[in-house]
Design an enzyme around this catalytic site. Structure first.
Site, short mmCIF file in Angstrom:
data_model
loop_
_atom_site.label_atom_id
_atom_site.label_comp_id
_atom_site.label_asym_id
_atom_site.label_seq_id
_atom_site.Cartn_x
_atom_site.Cartn_y
_atom_site.Cartn_z
N GLN A 2 21.60 41.60 42.90
CA GLN A 2 23.39 41.56 42.52
C GLN A 2 23.15 41.03 41.23
OE1 GLN A 2 26.72 41.49 41.74
NE2 GLN A 2 26.73 42.55 42.38
N THR A 3 23.40 41.50 40.38
CA THR A 3 23.64 40.92 38.51
C THR A 3 25.44 40.42 38.33
OG1 THR A 3 23.71 43.00 37.90
CG2 THR A 3 21.37 41.74 37.71
N ASP A 4 25.72 40.65 39.27
CA ASP A 4 27.73 40.25 38.90
C ASP A 4 27.90 39.94 39.17
OD1 ASP A 4 30.23 40.82 37.27
OD2 ASP A 4 30.14 42.64 38.17
N PRO A 5 27.84 38.46 39.60
CA PRO A 5 28.25 37.18 40.92
C PRO A 5 29.54 37.14 39.75
CG PRO A 5 26.97 36.47 38.96
CD PRO A 5 26.49 37.79 38.94
N ASN A 9 33.35 40.91 44.08
CA ASN A 9 32.21 40.88 44.68
C ASN A 9 32.34 40.89 46.11
OD1 ASN A 9 32.34 43.11 42.55
ND2 ASN A 9 30.17 41.91 41.11
#
Length: 172
Positions: A2-5, A9
């Protein structure tokens, strides 16, 4: 990964006391050979295994092999600092950490002496891992990091390109 912490989210489940990812729109794949070598390097960081950190850093492209001793020492020291939560059995208390300050103090040395930029995969991965570390610090998380790392390492299927460097007896 997952690249949008972003906090929005994730969803906290009070009943199970777990945090669940609810947005996979920004997930990213990494080449298997990179993941294989990176996982070996993470364990080496946790074990303060200088030679393996250097070898994997060269293999992954963090180092060229032509760096000054000052650069190699700063790089290895930074790796050991990042590996600190994974270095000892039991829980790691992120509330008592100074990881960010310790890494920042090495930044000028690495900027001055670095011969090559980190591999492309490292930019997104390290940004996300630093976000995860910062979230753990902010939340005051107390996590059995070493046990989680060893569980992942022991169950991970290394590919042909990565090879397995450590035997199971050398990872505990």
């Amino acid at each position: 990964m997952q690249t949008d912490p972003n906090w929005s989210n994730f969803l906290y489940d009070e009943a199970t006391r777990t945090i669940n990812l609810i947005d996979f729109g920004a997930a990213q794949d990494y080449p298997k050979s990179f993941v294989d070598d990176y996982l070996i390097m993470v364990l080496a960081c946790a074990n303060n295994d200088r030679e393996t950190v250097i070898d994997m850093s060269r293999r992954l492209g963090f180092l060229t092999g032509m760096e000054s001793d000052v650069m190699v020492d700063a790089h290895v020291q930074a790796a050991f600092i990042v590996g600190l939560p994974f270095s000892k059995s039991g829980v790691y208390d992120f509330r008592s950490t100074n990881i960010t300050q310790s890494i920042s103090s090495l930044g000028a040395t690495m900027l001055r002496h670095r011969l090559t930029p980190p591999p492309d995969e490292a930019y997104s991965l390290h940004r996300k891992l630093s976000g995860a570390f910062l979230a753990c610090i902010k939340l005051g998380a107390v996590v059995p990091c070493r046990e989680l790392l060893l569980k992942v390492y022991e169950s991970y299927q290394f590919g042909e390109a990565g090879g397995e460097i450590f035997s199971n007896s050398s990872i505990s």
